[in-house]
Motif scaffolding. Structure first.
Motif, PDB file in Angstrom:
ATOM      1  N   TRP A  87      17.110  26.096  -4.420  1.00 37.63           N
ATOM      2  CA  TRP A  87      16.981  26.400  -2.995  1.00 37.63           C
ATOM      3  C   TRP A  87      18.335  26.600  -2.322  1.00 37.63           C
ATOM      4  N   ASP A  88      19.406  26.707  -3.081  1.00 31.55           N
ATOM      5  CA  ASP A  88      20.750  26.798  -2.502  1.00 31.55           C
ATOM      6  C   ASP A  88      20.943  28.029  -1.631  1.00 31.55           C
ATOM      7  N   SER A  89      20.272  29.112  -1.962  1.00 31.90           N
ATOM      8  CA  SER A  89      20.478  30.355  -1.218  1.00 31.90           C
ATOM      9  C   SER A  89      19.512  30.507  -0.037  1.00 31.90           C
ATOM     10  N   ASN A  90      18.674  29.519   0.199  1.00 35.30           N
ATOM     11  CA  ASN A  90      17.748  29.582   1.334  1.00 35.30           C
ATOM     12  C   ASN A  90      18.499  29.571   2.653  1.00 35.30           C
ATOM     13  N   GLU A  91      17.864  30.149   3.676  1.00 35.22           N
ATOM     14  CA  GLU A  91      18.416  30.036   5.021  1.00 35.22           C
ATOM     15  C   GLU A  91      18.421  28.571   5.433  1.00 35.22           C
ATOM     16  N   LYS A  92      19.271  28.243   6.401  1.00 30.40           N
ATOM     17  CA  LYS A  92      19.497  26.843   6.739  1.00 30.40           C
ATOM     18  C   LYS A  92      18.209  26.099   7.063  1.00 30.40           C
ATOM     19  N   HIS A  93      17.336  26.717   7.853  1.00 33.86           N
ATOM     20  CA  HIS A  93      16.120  26.010   8.257  1.00 33.86           C
ATOM     21  C   HIS A  93      15.142  25.836   7.109  1.00 33.86           C
ATOM     22  N   LEU A  94      15.419  26.494   5.977  1.00 37.35           N
ATOM     23  CA  LEU A  94      14.566  26.377   4.803  1.00 37.35           C
ATOM     24  C   LEU A  94      15.300  25.708   3.638  1.00 37.35           C
ATOM     25  N   LYS A  95      16.355  25.004   3.949  1.00 39.26           N
ATOM     26  CA  LYS A  95      17.047  24.226   2.912  1.00 39.26           C
ATOM     27  C   LYS A  95      16.443  22.830   2.824  1.00 39.26           C
ATOM     28  N   PRO A  96      16.363  22.250   1.629  1.00 37.47           N
ATOM     29  CA  PRO A  96      15.823  20.895   1.491  1.00 37.47           C
ATOM     30  C   PRO A  96      16.538  19.875   2.369  1.00 37.47           C
ATOM     31  N   GLU A  97      17.867  20.006   2.498  1.00 39.07           N
ATOM     32  CA  GLU A  97      18.639  19.047   3.281  1.00 39.07           C
ATOM     33  C   GLU A  97      18.227  19.022   4.750  1.00 39.07           C
ATOM     34  N   THR A  98      17.736  20.157   5.255  1.00 39.88           N
ATOM     35  CA  THR A  98      17.258  20.200   6.635  1.00 39.88           C
ATOM     36  C   THR A  98      16.090  19.253   6.832  1.00 39.88           C
ATOM     37  N   ARG A 118       0.873  -1.173   0.000  1.00 35.35           N
ATOM     38  CA  ARG A 118       0.000   0.000   0.000  1.00 35.35           C
ATOM     39  C   ARG A 118       0.910   1.222   0.000  1.00 35.35           C
ATOM     40  N   PHE A 119       0.923   1.944  -1.090  1.00 33.36           N
ATOM     41  CA  PHE A 119       1.823   3.084  -1.243  1.00 33.36           C
ATOM     42  C   PHE A 119       1.096   4.390  -0.962  1.00 33.36           C
ATOM     43  N   SER A 120       1.782   5.287  -0.287  1.00 34.16           N
ATOM     44  CA  SER A 120       1.315   6.673  -0.157  1.00 34.16           C
ATOM     45  C   SER A 120       2.485   7.584  -0.479  1.00 34.16           C
ATOM     46  N   GLU A 121       2.233   8.660  -1.206  1.00 33.66           N
ATOM     47  CA  GLU A 121       3.284   9.566  -1.642  1.00 33.66           C
ATOM     48  C   GLU A 121       3.156  10.904  -0.931  1.00 33.66           C
ATOM     49  N   MET A 122       4.274  11.388  -0.382  1.00 35.20           N
ATOM     50  CA  MET A 122       4.279  12.628   0.390  1.00 35.20           C
ATOM     51  C   MET A 122       5.445  13.514  -0.045  1.00 35.20           C
ATOM     52  N   PRO A 123       5.319  14.841   0.153  1.00 35.29           N
ATOM     53  CA  PRO A 123       6.391  15.761  -0.246  1.00 35.29           C
ATOM     54  C   PRO A 123       7.471  15.899   0.811  1.00 35.29           C
ATOM     55  N   ILE A 124       8.698  16.153   0.355  1.00 37.89           N
ATOM     56  CA  ILE A 124       9.829  16.435   1.235  1.00 37.89           C
ATOM     57  C   ILE A 124      10.831  17.275   0.460  1.00 37.89           C
ATOM     58  N   GLY A 125      11.693  17.971   1.183  1.00 38.05           N
ATOM     59  CA  GLY A 125      12.755  18.746   0.542  1.00 38.05           C
ATOM     60  C   GLY A 125      12.242  19.963  -0.191  1.00 38.05           C
ATOM     61  N   GLY A 126      12.838  20.232  -1.363  1.00 43.42           N
ATOM     62  CA  GLY A 126      12.448  21.398  -2.134  1.00 43.42           C
ATOM     63  C   GLY A 126      11.008  21.343  -2.593  1.00 43.42           C
ATOM     64  N   ALA A 127      10.544  20.155  -2.954  1.00 46.22           N
ATOM     65  CA  ALA A 127       9.147  20.002  -3.370  1.00 46.22           C
ATOM     66  C   ALA A 127       8.205  20.406  -2.246  1.00 46.22           C
ATOM     67  N   ALA A 128       8.543  20.036  -1.022  1.00 44.94           N
ATOM     68  CA  ALA A 128       7.723  20.412   0.124  1.00 44.94           C
ATOM     69  C   ALA A 128       7.820  21.907   0.407  1.00 44.94           C
ATOM     70  N   LEU A 129       9.010  22.477   0.232  1.00 47.24           N
ATOM     71  CA  LEU A 129       9.166  23.925   0.417  1.00 47.24           C
ATOM     72  C   LEU A 129       8.257  24.696  -0.524  1.00 47.24           C
ATOM     73  N   ASP A 130       8.232  24.283  -1.779  1.00 45.37           N
ATOM     74  CA  ASP A 130       7.397  24.971  -2.755  1.00 45.37           C
ATOM     75  C   ASP A 130       5.915  24.793  -2.453  1.00 45.37           C
ATOM     76  N   LEU A 131       5.568  23.650  -1.878  1.00 46.32           N
ATOM     77  CA  LEU A 131       4.163  23.336  -1.641  1.00 46.32           C
ATOM     78  C   LEU A 131       3.649  23.856  -0.307  1.00 46.32           C
ATOM     79  N   THR A 132       4.509  23.757   0.727  1.00 46.61           N
ATOM     80  CA  THR A 132       4.036  24.079   2.078  1.00 46.61           C
ATOM     81  C   THR A 132       4.862  25.141   2.791  1.00 46.61           C
ATOM     82  N   GLY A 133       6.050  25.463   2.275  1.00 47.91           N
ATOM     83  CA  GLY A 133       6.901  26.455   2.919  1.00 47.91           C
ATOM     84  C   GLY A 133       7.888  25.880   3.911  1.00 47.91           C
ATOM     85  N   VAL A 134       7.873  24.564   4.146  1.00 50.75           N
ATOM     86  CA  VAL A 134       8.832  23.911   5.045  1.00 50.75           C
ATOM     87  C   VAL A 134       9.367  22.657   4.354  1.00 50.75           C
TER      88      VAL A 134
END
Length: 409
Positions: free
Chosen positions: A121-132, A79-95
């Motif tokens: 997203w390279d120039s984002n502040e640390k808390h708004l970087k995908p890697e965070t 049973r698969f469910s797909e969710m956003p993370i990283g840059g995709a999540a930043l664009d969609l939700t801001g985090v």
């Protein structure tokens, strides 16, 4: 192939008398009962897919299809469910890691991640970087042990940048501590020194319990391989490494059947290039493991071939390829999906204890390579250059091959 097939049971089945509550048994498969008494009940698992950024969606799509088909051959439903993370999540939700994504991951039986990050997203502040978002996910799931195999396959020996006689036969596993060390230690931040100059600082810190649990994982892994652990540290300089060496040595007494050695990280980096076949299982801290596992990956010829598993003491594991998001080729059907496909095999083995299904996928990858199909990163003269989608189709064809039935059982 030894690294791909070396673990006949999930890592969570550690010896209870030595490691109480370490991982625990594999989660009991959820089953769907059938009316036909002749058919065994099918096993069912939930998997959270986190495609992420760049080539992530492309490679996760392939791995999902391979998982589904391999499962159908072995009586497993997903049973698969797909969710956003990283840059995709930043664009969609801001985090970079929405609460809903973390909640879905925690509730699932396993998590399959694609890749995160990109120039956007390279120039984002640390808390708004995908890697965070990835660091937060690892911490949220409590996945403290990262397993990264590096095996030079005979079919890809010419892809390695090392001489054939050096690369041939390399088969090692890096066990990296994932939730401690300098990436998480405090205090950290920016400040000013006594001369008024701006400084940045981080703290390398490990507790006895953090070291002991990752050491036990490494010794258990080595028991299923060739029985050798090399602990990598910088104990001639760093206090955290002095404690690391002391505790790894102590835990090693519980495993008299495993040979333990120690090596400074700078020497280990050199030896990985000079004589990589000397290594079986390497255990090391977070930052050293980050660097050494990437170095080891290039022994194989392409980072696009290597999977990883991140496991916890309980709860779902996180499985992901070790390559990045490769934004320069995203959406161009050039990505190599095999690292993600092999991560799906690790998901089956370490997440669910489904050894036959894991072997079916690994054997299918080998069979596809034997038939000469290559993506651009591993292409050589005389082989067939294909894109991400075609490579996925060929792996699916191999999964369906009748010859895999006996190989996977």
């Amino acid at each position: 192939m030894a690294a791909l097939h070396a673990h006949p049971r999930p890592l969570r089945t550690l010896t209870p008398t030595l490691t109480p509550r370490r991982f625990g048994p594999p989660r009991r498969p959820r089953t769907v009962r059938c009316n036909a008494s002749a058919e065994p009940p099918r096993r069912s698992y939930s998997v959270t897919l986190l495609p992420g950024d760049g080539i992530g969606p492309e490679v996760v799509s392939v791995a999902k299809d391979v998982l589904s088909l391999a499962g159908s051959h072995e009586g497993i439903e997903f049973r698969f469910s797909e969710m956003p993370i990283g840059g995709a999540a930043l664009d969609l939700t801001g985090v970079p890691l929405p609460e809903e994504t973390l909640a879905a991951a925690k509730e699932s039986d396993a998590v399959l991640l694609g890749a995160i990050g990109g120039y956007k997203w390279d120039s984002n502040e640390k808390h708004l970087k995908p890697e965070t978002g990835l660091l937060q996910l690892r911490a949220g799931l409590g996945v403290f042990a990262n397993l990264r195999p590096a095996t030079v396959l005979p079919q890809l020996i010419d892809a390695s940048t090392l001489k054939k006689e050096v690369a041939e036969g390399v088969d090692l596993m890096v066990v990296r501590e994932l939730t401690g060390g300098i990436y998480f230690g405090k205090p950290r931040g920016f400040g000013t020194n006594h001369e008024g100059e701006e400084i940045g600082f981080n703290t390398e810190v490990y507790s006895v319990s953090e070291i002991d649990r990752i050491a036990r994982v490494a010794f258990e892994v080595a028991r299923k391989r060739r029985g050798k652990v090399c602990s990598v540290d910088k104990a001639n300089v760093l206090e955290a490494s002095m404690l690391w060496r002391k505790r790894v040595t102590y835990v090693g007494l519980e495993f008299p059947d495993v040979q333990l050695s120690h090596m400074y990280v700078d020497n280990a980096a050199m030896q990985l290039i000079r004589n990589p076949k000397q290594f079986d299982t390497i255990v090391t801290n977070n930052i050293f493991g980050d660097i050494l596992s990437d170095e080891a990956s290039m022994l194989t010829g392409s980072i696009g071939m290597l999977p990883s598993a991140s496991i916890s003491e309980s709860g779902p594991g996180l499985f992901e390829p070790i390559h990045g998001s490769a934004p320069d080729i995203a959406g161009q059907d050039k990505a190599n999906p095999l690292a993600t496909v092999l991560s799906a095999a690790m998901l089956l083995r370490y997440g669910f204890g489904e050894e036959n299904a894991a072997k079916r996928i690994e054997t299918a990858v080998i069979e596809t390579l034997n038939r000469g199909f290559r993506t651009g990163d591993i292409h050589s003269y005389g082989t067939t250059l294909v894109g991400c989608k075609r490579m996925g189709e060929e792996v699916l064809r191999s999964v369906d091959s009748e010859k895999l039935v006996s190989a996977a059982h």
